[in-house]
Design a protein around this motif. Structure first.
Motif, mmCIF file in Angstrom:
data_model
loop_
_atom_site.group_PDB
_atom_site.id
_atom_site.type_symbol
_atom_site.label_atom_id
_atom_site.label_comp_id
_atom_site.label_asym_id
_atom_site.label_seq_id
_atom_site.Cartn_x
_atom_site.Cartn_y
_atom_site.Cartn_z
ATOM 1 N N THR A 148 0.836 -1.201 0.000
ATOM 2 C CA THR A 148 0.000 0.000 0.000
ATOM 3 C C THR A 148 0.874 1.254 0.000
ATOM 4 N N LEU A 149 1.953 1.208 0.768
ATOM 5 C CA LEU A 149 2.811 2.387 0.883
ATOM 6 C C LEU A 149 3.674 2.599 -0.356
ATOM 7 N N ASN A 151 3.029 1.177 -3.642
ATOM 8 C CA ASN A 151 2.344 1.188 -4.941
ATOM 9 C C ASN A 151 1.910 2.593 -5.366
ATOM 10 N N TYR A 152 1.156 3.251 -4.506
ATOM 11 C CA TYR A 152 0.654 4.571 -4.926
ATOM 12 C C TYR A 152 1.778 5.604 -4.955
ATOM 13 N N SER A 414 -3.333 2.401 -10.852
ATOM 14 C CA SER A 414 -2.667 1.625 -9.816
ATOM 15 C C SER A 414 -1.430 0.950 -10.373
ATOM 16 N N LEU B 177 -6.961 -2.981 -0.767
ATOM 17 C CA LEU B 177 -6.089 -2.105 0.021
ATOM 18 C C LEU B 177 -4.742 -1.844 -0.631
ATOM 19 N N ARG B 178 -4.102 -2.872 -1.118
ATOM 20 C CA ARG B 178 -2.733 -2.685 -1.638
ATOM 21 C C ARG B 178 -2.687 -1.875 -2.922
ATOM 22 N N ARG B 179 -3.825 -1.720 -3.580
ATOM 23 C CA ARG B 179 -3.845 -0.987 -4.845
ATOM 24 C C ARG B 179 -4.511 0.380 -4.719
ATOM 25 N N ALA B 180 -4.874 0.756 -3.511
ATOM 26 C CA ALA B 180 -5.586 2.022 -3.308
ATOM 27 C C ALA B 180 -4.609 3.185 -3.275
ATOM 28 N N GLN B 181 -5.179 4.406 -3.270
ATOM 29 C CA GLN B 181 -4.336 5.600 -3.187
ATOM 30 C C GLN B 181 -3.893 5.791 -1.750
ATOM 31 N N GLY B 182 -2.960 4.988 -1.349
ATOM 32 C CA GLY B 182 -2.412 5.143 -0.012
ATOM 33 C C GLY B 182 -3.349 4.607 1.055
ATOM 34 N N PRO B 183 -2.906 4.699 2.295
ATOM 35 C CA PRO B 183 -3.602 4.065 3.417
ATOM 36 C C PRO B 183 -5.058 4.493 3.557
ATOM 37 N N THR B 404 -8.313 -3.916 -7.381
ATOM 38 C CA THR B 404 -7.875 -2.750 -8.148
ATOM 39 C C THR B 404 -8.998 -1.939 -8.786
ATOM 40 N N THR B 408 -9.872 1.828 -7.354
ATOM 41 C CA THR B 408 -9.357 2.951 -8.136
ATOM 42 C C THR B 408 -10.442 3.541 -9.017
#
Lengths: 568, 568
Positions: A148-149, A151-152, A414, B177-183, B404, B408
């Motif tokens: 998460t930290l 990728n974006y 993404s 979560l891992r592909r989102a715009q940050g936390p 994803t 997104t």
């Protein structure tokens, strides 16, 4: 806008991290896996994971690596709170043994080692951005948050770097907060667009937290909130350097009348509400006078001939430009220099040419050389293609404010960074796939960037960690990881080891660069890439190779792992 | 996975708000405007702003309104801290009068009134989602943060609602979560996809903060971390309900041998590492056994005939399914029921049919009716179109994990919500534009939804606030806002006032629904829309009209505001 965009250098601010970055910011399956590992007695297993991506974003051939500092800060605070464990107890099946929660209570990143390429470096598919080693359970638990930290952050830095390349020396400001994925999406966008090459942001909190220059003037609402001169409670301003106040409105009205022939307009066409708004803004920011000039769009109703332009018969926002120039000249009478205008609609190439032409003419007429160089900022739905297209058309813009397309990374929202187990208890692991591109590179590996005489990077070479590094000025065999016949010798004049140890024994073990230094690294790093690799249209792929030893190792393990079927 | 997805109902958690939602999370120009207003003596000016969007996202004809609660929480804490003011002093030009900072120090949302449509309602272009009234400076200062909180929340809720419509009764889980715009992008995605119609998320922190069901099993890394049976330190499990432990591995191996004829495979083709991983996972989660079956993709090497399928000659992941069924039967021997499988690659429609066919056959052969209904979850790069296409092809999936594309909002990564001044000191304000669609509706307005006999919504009608509401069973003239000839009479059988007062005198003045209630409102609200308006392909636009009085008011003001040009 020099006054307004400056940020504090007096006070070093600690680079904060959003409080929601915490161990529960993860996928549940990491925790269910942790239990299953724990239950299987795998607490002492030692794992190596690679974090990498498979494809550069935006149909480009490079990526900027971002997010490392955030990952390290996360490791620093990696432990489960009492309320986290309470929540997990309520959420996981009641069959889970309570000793597992005692175990979770003790986990930390103390025994983890994290290697990474420096933040702000160019990076390429398959080459690990990070290698994370340590107890299997712990390293697995880190996966989602690290992705998460990274990728974006990497996606955004890359996007910004591409805008920077398209925009050359023009100023670029990030204006995307309201269109980002929520509050933190906006903050991350501001931070990583700055790293990637932007000059600042409109986001005040990003300015405060990250010490990024902030920029902003006013919205259309400011203009529409004034109907006429009667709403101005004060029209006077003290000259720069002191002296008796003078009436800015009267000065501006005088200039406006004088400018009418230059603009070939009827003065009554210019909006008095707009002029009132400009006057009030100039009194508030005499050294920072920059205004929107398109609030009262007169195109449909006003047919104003423009000077020295081919399409001059029917197309410009006469009111805004005329009023701006009148106030700018009035400010000049008091010793202030206006900053410029912002265009937020219409044909930006054309309007910028028209505006610049007026600025030239006034510059000559009033003998004010700086007037010709006033800033022309554009801010309507700009993306990378718009900038390239404006460049082709010819324009006189020298500053862009960019929002939606920048922060949402519309062309590819993404980056598909992944986190793969490559070694367990010193045994290599491989993940096979129908899609060859998804087969993982087994084992603990290192990566080197080999440079040629020109100073350009030639190839990234992935090797097994047990191999010696490539030697300077010696032939190095570089192989395509999957195509047997694709091989080349490279004679590097410089060899850069890409992965450095950043985290060990529960501590950050490198001095971390500040944002400005990371930004500088992006710039320098991009200079090492050949132009044809960086270009927008049909860029040449940069080569990522494996050593001969890794090639053999990979393919032997592959054959060993893939079951042999029988035709029936 | 019932055990794992359950969340705490024991303990009411306060719905937290990310700490970074604060007054400096805004564009700098809001603060420079505030100073210019203040300097112009406009501190007592009273403004009305509308927050609305101009176009539905995703080429659809409806939008779900999200983010209201976050906006209200933001109003509750709207004040500048000492360090905020310190930062602004350093950042803004030194010419700014220090009294302005004293003024900023006192601002709050005490004198603001906020009207909104209920969160989770369907909403349409131009109809205000919120009307915000109060001191001009304060209401202007709220703009960016409110837009940030509403834009992504509404976009995400709408996207999720569309997936829900496509997926019918299938279970939907957010895995992004891992592909989102940050936390925080990830957290917002989890929250608003739940509101929009998802059944849960993989994001544990979202589960903890918002009381959303969380879901997850394991990743491919779990499977690849086992090489063979020798790595299993324990293979025994106590039967459900108690009794002496039995060896799950031996039971599973027995079943695997018996299943070989059903699967028409050679047993040696099935991966023992995979089976070991399954066994260990089953021992950890005997009531929650759900596994990935595609880790060792045998397609390229194995040509396995499939039972009763046309394409059965060469396409299936025999190893995963065989091993899963063997363990599921072993668990059944001990009184446990497996949950199902997850497919994360390949032809999902085809593989789900193959898997379901095996489940049927085993169900019959072993007389285990529940075996036919095992969950088949799919999770590889799913989007709305994939689901619609799978529906057309025919599949046996009953659960999707979506990452994803959901988080997104790839098809349209931002909602263009805007915030426009419509009234100042009781005088209407209008923003003109070349683009008629961007002309704002002046004045303080209310909006009503008119329903017909069928229970479906017929039209949203915007009126001046001074007008009486439309009456039941009376002809109401509804006009297109810009096209004079487009008019229609509507006779409503139900009239819903859309904007309700939510904030006054510094307090939330409505009882706020919880997430489950908002989710229910989305569901009910969508039922009031005709199917042709909701459909994916060429949906019918829903009508948004203005009253005759507002039409006249708008057009008179427009003519008055637009300067008249001269041909020359």
């Amino acid at each position: 806008m020099e006054e307004i965009e400056q940020t504090s250098s007096k006070q070093l601010r600690s680079l904060g991290q959003n409080g929601i970055v915490q161990p529960l910011l993860t996928d549940l399956y990491q925790i269910t896996m942790a239990y299953a590992y724990w239950k299987s007695g795998k607490t002492k297993d030692h794992a190596v994971f690679d974090l990498f991506f498979r494809k550069n974003p935006f149909q480009g051939e490079f990526t900027i690596f971002g997010g490392l500092e955030e990952c390290l800060k996360f490791l620093e605070k990696f432990h489960y709170s009492a309320s986290d464990i309470e929540y997990l107890k309520e959420t996981l099946p009641p069959s889970i043994e309570s000793d597992f929660y005692n175990f979770l209570n003790t986990v930390s990143a103390e025994d983890v080692r994290l290697y990474a390429i420096p933040e702000g470096s160019i990076a390429f598919p398959r080459v690990p951005l990070m290698r994370i080693e340590g107890p299997l359970i712990i390293v697995q638990l880190l996966e989602t948050t690290l992705l998460t930290l990274v990728n974006y952050a990497s996606l955004m830095s890359t996007n910004a770097a591409r805008y920077r390349m398209a925009a050359g020396n023009m100023k670029l400001f990030e204006f995307g907060l309201r269109r980002a994925q929520g509050p933190d999406g906006g903050l991350s966008a501001s931070k990583y667009s700055y790293i990637g090459g932007f000059d600042g942001t409109s986001n005040v909190l990003a300015g405060k937290l990250f010490n990024i220059p902030v920029k902003g003037t006013h919205a259309h609402a400011y203009i529409t909130s004034f109907n006429g001169f009667s709403e101005l409670r004060n029209t006077c301003l003290e000259p720069k350097g002191g002296g008796p106040q003078r009436d800015l409105l009267q000065l501006a009205l005088g200039h406006r009348s004088n400018l009418v022939p230059t603009f070939s307009v009827v003065e009554s066409e210019a909006s008095d509400g707009e002029l009132a708004a400009f006057i009030s803004f100039a009194i508030a920011f005499p050294d920072g006078f920059m205004t929107l000039v398109d609030t009262y769009d007169v195109k449909r109703f006003n047919l104003i001939p423009m000077p020295n332009t081919k399409r001059g018969q029917n197309n410009c926002s006469g009111s805004g430009l005329l009023n701006f120039c009148a106030v700018a000249l009035a400010l000049n009478d008091l010793g202030y220099r206006a900053i410029g205008i912002r265009l937020d609609s219409g044909d930006l190439a054309y309007l910028s040419n028209v505006a610049r032409q007026f600025f030239y003419e006034i510059s000559e007429k009033y003998n004010l050389p700086w007037f010709a160089n006033l800033t022309i900022m554009a801010s309507n739905d700009i993306n990378e293609e718009t900038i390239l297209s404006l460049n082709e058309q010819g324009h006189k813009i020298n500053c862009f404010g960019i929002g939606t397309h920048l922060v949402t990374c519309q062309r590819q929202p993404s980056l598909g960074g992944v986190y793969k187990l490559v070694e367990l208890n010193s045994q290599p692991r491989i993940k096979l796939s129908q899609d060859v591109g998804k087969v993982t590179m087994p084992g603990r590996k290192d990566a080197y960037r080999l440079y040629g005489d020109s100073g350009h990077a030639l190839v990234d070479l992935i090797q097994r960690s047990v191999e010696p590094p490539p030697e300077l000025n010696q032939k190095v065999l570089c192989r395509h990881p999957f195509e047997e016949s694709k091989r080349a010798y490279v004679i590097p004049t410089r060899v850069e080891k890409l992965l450095t140890l950043y985290w060990e024994n529960g501590k950050i073990v490198q001095e971390l660069p500040n944002l400005q230094q990371i930004k500088e690294r992006v710039k320098q790093s991009l200079k090492t890439l050949r132009p044809d690799i960086k270009r927008t249209l049909n860029p040449t792929p940069y080569k990522v190779a494996v050593s001969d030893k890794l090639y053999t190792f990979l393919h032997e393990l592959w054959l060993k792992s893939a079951p042999i079927g029988e035709l029936s």
